[in-house]
Design a protein around this motif. Structure first.
Motif, short mmCIF file in Angstrom:
data_model
loop_
_atom_site.label_atom_id
_atom_site.label_comp_id
_atom_site.label_asym_id
_atom_site.label_seq_id
_atom_site.Cartn_x
_atom_site.Cartn_y
_atom_site.Cartn_z
N UNK A 111 58.57 -32.67 -17.58
CA UNK A 111 59.78 -31.93 -17.27
C UNK A 111 60.60 -31.74 -18.54
N UNK A 112 60.53 -32.74 -19.43
CA UNK A 112 61.27 -32.68 -20.69
C UNK A 112 60.60 -31.84 -21.76
N UNK A 113 59.44 -31.24 -21.45
CA UNK A 113 58.73 -30.43 -22.44
C UNK A 113 57.53 -31.18 -22.99
N UNK A 114 57.52 -31.36 -24.32
CA UNK A 114 56.40 -32.05 -24.94
C UNK A 114 56.51 -33.56 -24.83
N UNK A 115 57.74 -34.04 -24.65
CA UNK A 115 57.93 -35.48 -24.51
C UNK A 115 58.71 -35.76 -23.22
N UNK A 116 58.61 -37.01 -22.79
CA UNK A 116 59.29 -37.44 -21.57
C UNK A 116 60.80 -37.41 -21.78
N UNK A 117 61.51 -36.88 -20.78
CA UNK A 117 62.96 -36.80 -20.88
C UNK A 117 63.66 -37.42 -19.69
N UNK A 118 64.94 -37.19 -19.59
CA UNK A 118 65.75 -37.78 -18.52
C UNK A 118 65.22 -37.40 -17.14
N UNK A 119 64.83 -36.14 -16.98
CA UNK A 119 64.36 -35.70 -15.67
C UNK A 119 63.03 -36.36 -15.30
N UNK A 120 62.15 -36.56 -16.27
CA UNK A 120 60.89 -37.26 -15.99
C UNK A 120 61.20 -38.68 -15.52
N UNK A 121 62.11 -39.34 -16.24
CA UNK A 121 62.47 -40.71 -15.88
C UNK A 121 63.09 -40.74 -14.48
N UNK A 122 64.00 -39.79 -14.21
CA UNK A 122 64.62 -39.74 -12.87
C UNK A 122 63.57 -39.46 -11.81
N UNK A 123 62.52 -38.72 -12.19
CA UNK A 123 61.47 -38.37 -11.23
C UNK A 123 60.44 -39.47 -11.08
N UNK A 124 60.75 -40.67 -11.58
CA UNK A 124 59.80 -41.78 -11.42
C UNK A 124 59.54 -42.06 -9.93
N UNK A 125 60.53 -41.73 -9.11
CA UNK A 125 60.37 -41.91 -7.67
C UNK A 125 59.25 -41.00 -7.15
N UNK A 126 59.14 -39.82 -7.74
CA UNK A 126 58.09 -38.88 -7.34
C UNK A 126 56.78 -39.23 -8.04
N UNK A 127 56.88 -39.61 -9.29
CA UNK A 127 55.69 -39.83 -10.10
C UNK A 127 54.92 -41.09 -9.76
N UNK A 128 55.59 -42.09 -9.20
CA UNK A 128 54.89 -43.35 -8.91
C UNK A 128 55.21 -43.88 -7.52
N UNK A 129 56.50 -43.99 -7.21
CA UNK A 129 56.88 -44.60 -5.94
C UNK A 129 56.43 -43.78 -4.74
N UNK A 130 56.38 -42.47 -4.87
CA UNK A 130 55.95 -41.61 -3.76
C UNK A 130 54.52 -41.95 -3.36
N UNK A 131 53.64 -42.13 -4.36
CA UNK A 131 52.26 -42.51 -4.09
C UNK A 131 52.18 -43.84 -3.35
N UNK A 132 53.06 -44.74 -3.73
CA UNK A 132 53.11 -46.05 -3.07
C UNK A 132 53.55 -45.90 -1.61
N UNK A 133 54.59 -45.09 -1.38
CA UNK A 133 55.06 -44.85 -0.01
C UNK A 133 53.95 -44.22 0.84
N UNK A 134 53.23 -43.29 0.23
CA UNK A 134 52.16 -42.61 0.96
C UNK A 134 51.11 -43.60 1.41
N UNK A 135 50.72 -44.49 0.48
CA UNK A 135 49.67 -45.44 0.83
C UNK A 135 50.18 -46.47 1.83
N UNK A 136 51.42 -46.90 1.65
CA UNK A 136 51.98 -47.92 2.56
C UNK A 136 52.15 -47.38 3.97
N UNK A 137 52.49 -46.10 4.10
CA UNK A 137 52.79 -45.54 5.42
C UNK A 137 51.63 -44.73 5.99
N UNK A 138 50.70 -44.37 5.14
CA UNK A 138 49.57 -43.55 5.58
C UNK A 138 49.90 -42.07 5.70
#
Lengths: 232, 223
Positions: free
Chosen positions: A155-182
């Motif tokens: 999201x930050x372009x060539x390097x990770x930026x604030x939006x990428x960091x804020x999107x950690x919920x989408x980038x990692x935690x979402x996958x966890x929620x998906x697996x935990x809840x099916x």
């Protein structure tokens, strides 16, 4: 110059992990204090009397609360490896989407994964409809992010930026929620760019080093919220 | 400097659009104002803000921005005169914190007190008063959140003084208690008396009538 940086957080919280990711990206040394959220420390209550929540960053004795506020503080205090672009419009754009993720996406994702699990048979149809609505809503929200990514690596372009960091919920935690809840939400066929981004995101050193162990996280959410909304 | 095209899509009765008007006024930015008919939103608004479909939207050189607090920060970074945010990062963090607190914790219970009835309304009013009292602590005894002059939090949250009072009048429950929150009460009064702030306010009688009508509709809808 002697500098003291403390981070009050919790191992499984994407919000306190955001703070750690930003500090790591900028090479800032800090001391992490793990809070037991069922038994909050006097220090936490002193440093964040308003919300009594983690994360809190304490820099030379001065506390900052609210993860997105903390990210901006970090970027303004330590100028190496900036996480926000220079252009005011691009900065505003990053802030807009970070706010969008926190205010719209998370609650929608939770609802789709764990919202209203009615056990009674007569309520089953109603629960199904509510569940489908919730999944559709998440899909629409993720589509906005998919479009926002365009052809960028991050999201930050060539390097990770604030939006990428804020999107950690989408980038990692979402996958966890998906697996935990099916419940499947971030599918490759619908969101190829977002999936690619998530894969790249979790490989960045400063990010990877700050992701809680996946199995432990899945177990925690399953335990806390139950088996989830997946249609059997 | 070349003439820039700045457009603001707003609604006369919206405090969120008002924030943006105040910021533009403070910085002396000329702009073209577009009044939206909210029950009948224009294709332009839907195009500029597909995510929320709401006002305010600021359009600068054909680039749209939504979400009033994001717009305020943009205005502050794009036009450097009469800064809204302080220079020091810690003071900036405090300002952002309190603006967010006002939006997340003060506005919703005031709106809930406005639209609910009975016990729910009482609970909301109690929460509104408690959170407004907490907001008072952010003033740190200063005249304005910005110090001697108006800053980011003043522009972000000052309108609550007017709206909360109006709500209190309509629902018959006092939300701003001059006795228990004297500093906040004084701040609201001082803020709303600042000439350029006062100039941009919508006409009070028209706003009261509008909110009374809105209240009727909302409370007819909630069972």
């Amino acid at each position: 110059m002697a500098e003291e940086v403390l981070v009050f957080g919790a191992w499984g919280s994407p919000f306190s992990r955001r703070v750690e990711m930003a500090l790591k990206l900028k090479g800032i040394e800090y001391k992490f204090i793990e809070e037991d959220l069922t038994n909050k420390s006097p220090s936490l209550l002193k440093y964040n009397p308003v919300h009594k929540k983690i994360p809190v960053l304490v820099h030379n004795g001065k506390p900052v609360a609210e993860s997105l506020v903390i990210l901006e503080y970090i970027d303004e205090t330590w100028k190496d490896h900036p996480i926000l672009p220079k252009d005011p419009y691009e900065r505003a754009n990053a802030r807009f989407w970070a706010k969008f993720i926190d205010e719209k996406c998370l609650s929608a994702i939770f609802k789709a994964c764990w919202g209203a699990c009615w056990g009674e048979e007569k309520e089953h149809e109603k629960a199904e409809i509510e569940h489908e609505k919730a999944v559709k809503e998440v899909s629409e929200l993720l589509q906005f992010l998919e479009n926002e990514l365009k052809e960028k690596r991050y999201f930050g372009g060539e390097t990770v930026g604030l939006l990428d960091i804020a999107a950690n919920t989408i980038g990692y935690w979402l996958g966890v929620f998906e697996e935990a809840s099916g419940v499947e939400l971030l599918t490759r066929e619908k969101f190829p760019k977002l999936c690619n981004w998530a894969n790249e995101f979790v490989c960045v050193t400063a990010i990877k080093e700050n992701l809680p162990p996946r199995d432990k996280l899945i177990a925690y959410f399953r335990n806390r919220f139950g088996a989830g909304n997946a249609s059997k | 400097m070349a003439e820039e095209s700045v457009k603001l899509l707003g609604y006369w009765g919206s405090p969120f659009a008002l924030r943006v008007k105040w910021a533009l006024k403070l910085k002396g930015i000329q702009y073209h104002y577009v009044e939206e008919d909210l029950p009948n939103k224009s294709p332009m608004l839907l195009q500029y803000n597909p995510v929320y479909k709401k006002i305010p939207v600021l359009v600068h050189d054909d680039k749209p921005l939504a979400e009033s607090l994001v717009i305020l920060e943009y205005i502050d970074e794009e036009w450097k005169q009469n800064p809204l945010l302080p220079i020091d990062p810690y003071e900036r963090a405090k300002a952002r914190f309190w603006a967010k607190f006002a939006d997340d914790k003060c506005v919703p219970p005031v709106m809930a007190a406005f639209s609910k009835k009975g016990e729910e309304q009482e609970r909301a009013a109690k929460e509104a008063r408690e959170n407004l009292k907490t907001l008072e602590s952010g003033l740190e005894g200063k005249r304005f959140f910005g110090g001697e002059t108006i800053g980011f939090v003043d522009i972000a949250a000052g309108w609550i003084g007017c709206w909360a009072r109006m709500t209190g009048e309509i629902i018959g429950i006092n939300l701003i208690d001059a006795e228990t929150m004297p500093l906040l009460d004084a701040w609201f009064q001082d803020f709303l008396e600042v000439p350029f702030i006062k100039e941009c306010m919508p006409p009070q009688d028209k706003l009261l009538e509008h909110n009374k009508e809105f209240h009727k509709i909302l409370t007819a809808a909630s069972t």
